[in-house]
Design a protein around this motif. Structure first.
Motif, PDB file in Angstrom:
ATOM      1  N   TYR A  58       0.906  -1.182  -0.105  1.00 29.41           N
ATOM      2  CA  TYR A  58      -0.100  -0.074  -0.057  1.00 29.41           C
ATOM      3  C   TYR A  58       1.040   1.304   0.175  1.00 29.41           C
ATOM      4  O   TYR A  58       2.101   1.387   0.602  1.00 29.41           O
ATOM      5  CB  TYR A  58      -0.815  -0.080   1.255  1.00 29.41           C
ATOM      6  N   LYS A  63      -2.548   3.841   3.518  1.00 36.58           N
ATOM      7  CA  LYS A  63      -2.415   2.659   4.411  1.00 36.58           C
ATOM      8  C   LYS A  63      -3.608   2.902   5.649  1.00 36.58           C
ATOM      9  O   LYS A  63      -3.626   4.109   6.102  1.00 36.58           O
ATOM     10  CB  LYS A  63      -1.063   2.611   4.958  1.00 36.58           C
ATOM     11  N   GLY A  64      -4.129   1.802   5.816  1.00 32.51           N
ATOM     12  CA  GLY A  64      -5.240   1.804   7.148  1.00 32.51           C
ATOM     13  C   GLY A  64      -6.826   2.112   6.452  1.00 32.51           C
ATOM     14  O   GLY A  64      -7.747   2.005   7.159  1.00 32.51           O
ATOM     15  N   ARG A  65      -6.710   2.611   5.178  1.00 29.83           N
ATOM     16  CA  ARG A  65      -8.052   3.117   4.662  1.00 29.83           C
ATOM     17  C   ARG A  65      -8.499   2.197   3.496  1.00 29.83           C
ATOM     18  O   ARG A  65      -9.659   2.312   3.342  1.00 29.83           O
ATOM     19  CB  ARG A  65      -7.928   4.566   4.187  1.00 29.83           C
ATOM     20  N   THR A  67      -8.345  -1.105   0.974  1.00 29.89           N
ATOM     21  CA  THR A  67      -7.844  -2.681   1.140  1.00 29.89           C
ATOM     22  C   THR A  67      -8.162  -3.316  -0.335  1.00 29.89           C
ATOM     23  O   THR A  67      -9.263  -2.936  -0.921  1.00 29.89           O
ATOM     24  CB  THR A  67      -8.746  -3.343   2.101  1.00 29.89           C
TER      25      THR A  67
END
Length: 123
Positions: A58, A63-65, A67
């Motif tokens: 990513y 990142k973290g948002r 997928t």
């Protein structure tokens, strides 16, 4: 041939899922990825997934948002985008390559590109 879909207009903080379907071939042996290009900017790496789905990368900004996922039986790759920000506004392109796509992958090395789908995040 890759066909991306699912783009649209979303409010800040909203979610959207993009799809990339492969026609005339199998995705299962290809590394897949998503790139994006905002107006006046270069195309940039967003995320990628190996042909088995076991390895993902990513970009720092997503990142973290976001997928990435793939369904080789359906020849489709997905990009789930959550907590969207105005800076996510861009045309999103799916990409396929006969090697693992990574953040450092040169754009010209990609074997196939989808036509792009527009995401606009309004504030």
């Amino acid at each position: 041939q890759l066909q991306a879909s699912g783009g649209g207009l979303v409010q800040v903080g909203g979610s959207l899922r993009l799809s990339c379907a492969a026609y005339g071939g199998l995705l299962s042996s290809y590394g897949m990825g998503w790139f994006r290009q905002a107006p006046g900017k270069e195309r940039e790496f967003v995320t990628s997934i190996s042909w088995t789905g076991g390895t993902t990368y990513y970009g720092d900004s997503v990142k973290g948002r976001f997928t990435i996922a793939r369904d080789n039986a359906k020849n489709t790759v997905y990009l789930q985008m959550n907590s969207l920000k105005p800076e996510d506004t861009a045309v999103y392109y799916c990409a396929a390559a006969r090697f693992p796509i990574r953040p450092t992958t040169v754009l010209s090395a990609v074997d196939s590109w989808g036509q792009g789908t527009q995401l606009t995040v309004s504030s």
